[in-house]
Design a protein around this motif. Structure first.
Motif, PDB file in Angstrom:
ATOM      1  N   SER A   1      -8.307 -38.778 -19.826  1.00 21.96           N
ATOM      2  CA  SER A   1      -7.805 -37.988 -18.700  1.00 21.96           C
ATOM      3  C   SER A   1      -8.970 -37.443 -17.893  1.00 21.96           C
ATOM      4  O   SER A   1     -10.023 -37.124 -18.453  1.00 21.96           O
ATOM      5  N   VAL A   2      -8.788 -37.336 -16.583  1.00 25.09           N
ATOM      6  CA  VAL A   2      -9.755 -36.640 -15.729  1.00 25.09           C
ATOM      7  C   VAL A   2      -8.989 -35.662 -14.853  1.00 25.09           C
ATOM      8  O   VAL A   2      -7.886 -35.958 -14.393  1.00 25.09           O
ATOM      9  N   GLU A   3      -9.576 -34.505 -14.635  1.00 24.36           N
ATOM     10  CA  GLU A   3      -8.967 -33.487 -13.779  1.00 24.36           C
ATOM     11  C   GLU A   3     -10.048 -32.804 -12.957  1.00 24.36           C
ATOM     12  O   GLU A   3     -11.119 -32.479 -13.471  1.00 24.36           O
ATOM     13  N   LYS A   4      -9.741 -32.579 -11.695  1.00 23.11           N
ATOM     14  CA  LYS A   4     -10.684 -31.902 -10.823  1.00 23.11           C
ATOM     15  C   LYS A   4     -10.414 -30.403 -10.827  1.00 23.11           C
ATOM     16  O   LYS A   4      -9.271 -29.968 -10.706  1.00 23.11           O
ATOM     17  N   ARG A   5     -11.465 -29.601 -10.929  1.00 31.91           N
ATOM     18  CA  ARG A   5     -11.326 -28.149 -11.007  1.00 31.91           C
ATOM     19  C   ARG A   5     -11.822 -27.437  -9.751  1.00 31.91           C
ATOM     20  O   ARG A   5     -11.399 -26.337  -9.467  1.00 31.91           O
ATOM     21  N   SER A   6     -12.754 -28.020  -9.019  1.00 33.18           N
ATOM     22  CA  SER A   6     -13.322 -27.330  -7.859  1.00 33.18           C
ATOM     23  C   SER A   6     -14.014 -28.333  -6.948  1.00 33.18           C
ATOM     24  O   SER A   6     -14.500 -29.374  -7.407  1.00 33.18           O
ATOM     25  N   THR A   7     -14.114 -27.988  -5.666  1.00 35.68           N
ATOM     26  CA  THR A   7     -14.892 -28.811  -4.740  1.00 35.68           C
ATOM     27  C   THR A   7     -16.370 -28.422  -4.740  1.00 35.68           C
ATOM     28  O   THR A   7     -17.189 -29.117  -4.157  1.00 35.68           O
ATOM     29  N   GLU A   8     -16.712 -27.314  -5.383  1.00 41.79           N
ATOM     30  CA  GLU A   8     -18.096 -26.857  -5.416  1.00 41.79           C
ATOM     31  C   GLU A   8     -18.930 -27.729  -6.350  1.00 41.79           C
ATOM     32  O   GLU A   8     -18.422 -28.265  -7.336  1.00 41.79           O
TER      33      GLU A   8
END
Length: 219
Positions: A210-217
């Motif tokens: 699984s991959v998940e994005k947490r922030s654009t920073e």
């Protein structure tokens, strides 16, 4: 005040209306009023039945629309989940273990060549899980390992995290890896190292990436 020929003053009954009303019996009046009430009530009943017939489906549609709009506004969302069908190790050393079965939607990423291409920069987290079967352990080689590897668009290794065990029994390894990428096009893969003859259990119960994005920073 003059009035156009054939006109009716404001507030007046239409021609014949007053006469018709005078000629109406009490029973006729009650029936007409009851008919209007029944018609209005019947319409309300029909609307109520329509609304209550599938309230969950309506809520799901509304939530799906809200989720879609929220994701577009935030510009942060990205996620993907998949698992492999399992098999027996036939390779020496660490090899890519390709995901072949997507779970649910993929947002902000693309499932390609058994891994996930990530669609935007920022802080991402990858989770990998693999259960190993014994089958046979030749020559006393019992080490197993599981890795999540992240590569640049050009194919260079960007980030890695691994778990390892030395066992001649069934076992499970997991990896949790946070990482930052500076642009779109990086990709994440699952890699395993098991002695020839070791097996890996297939299906979402036993393995997955699984991959998940947490922030654009990025810093």
């Amino acid at each position: 005040m003059s009035m156009p020929s054939g006109g009716t003053p404001a507030g007046a009954l239409a021609p014949g209306g007053f006469a018709a009303w005078q000629a109406m019996t009490e029973a006729d009046a009650k029936n007409q009023m009851a008919g209007g009430v029944r018609g209005s009530f019947g319409n309300a009943q029909d609307e109520f039945r329509t609304n209550i017939k599938n309230p969950l489906g309506q809520q799901q549609l509304e939530l799906a629309g809200l989720q879609s709009r929220t994701q577009k506004l935030e510009g942060v969302i990205g996620y993907a989940h998949a698992y492999a069908s399992g098999g027996i190790s036939l390779s020496l050393g660490s090899v890519k273990y390709s995901m072949s079965n997507q779970i649910g939607p993929v947002v902000g990423a693309t499932m390609t060549n058994g891994g996930f291409i990530l669609g935007s920069k920022g802080l991402w987290v990858a989770d990998a899980h693999m259960s190993f079967d014994v089958y046979s352990v030749p020559l006393g080689v019992n080490k197993i390992s599981l890795s999540v590897k992240v590569f640049t668009p050009g194919g260079s290794l960007h980030a890695i995290r691994s778990a390892r065990a030395a066992t001649d029994s069934d076992g499970t390894l997991t990896v949790h890896e946070p990482f930052v990428i500076p642009s779109a096009g990086y990709y994440a893969e699952m890699w395993i190292n098991a002695a020839i003859g070791r097996g890996v259990f297939g299906g979402s119960e036993w393995n997955g990436l699984s991959v998940e994005k947490r922030s654009t920073e990025t810093s």
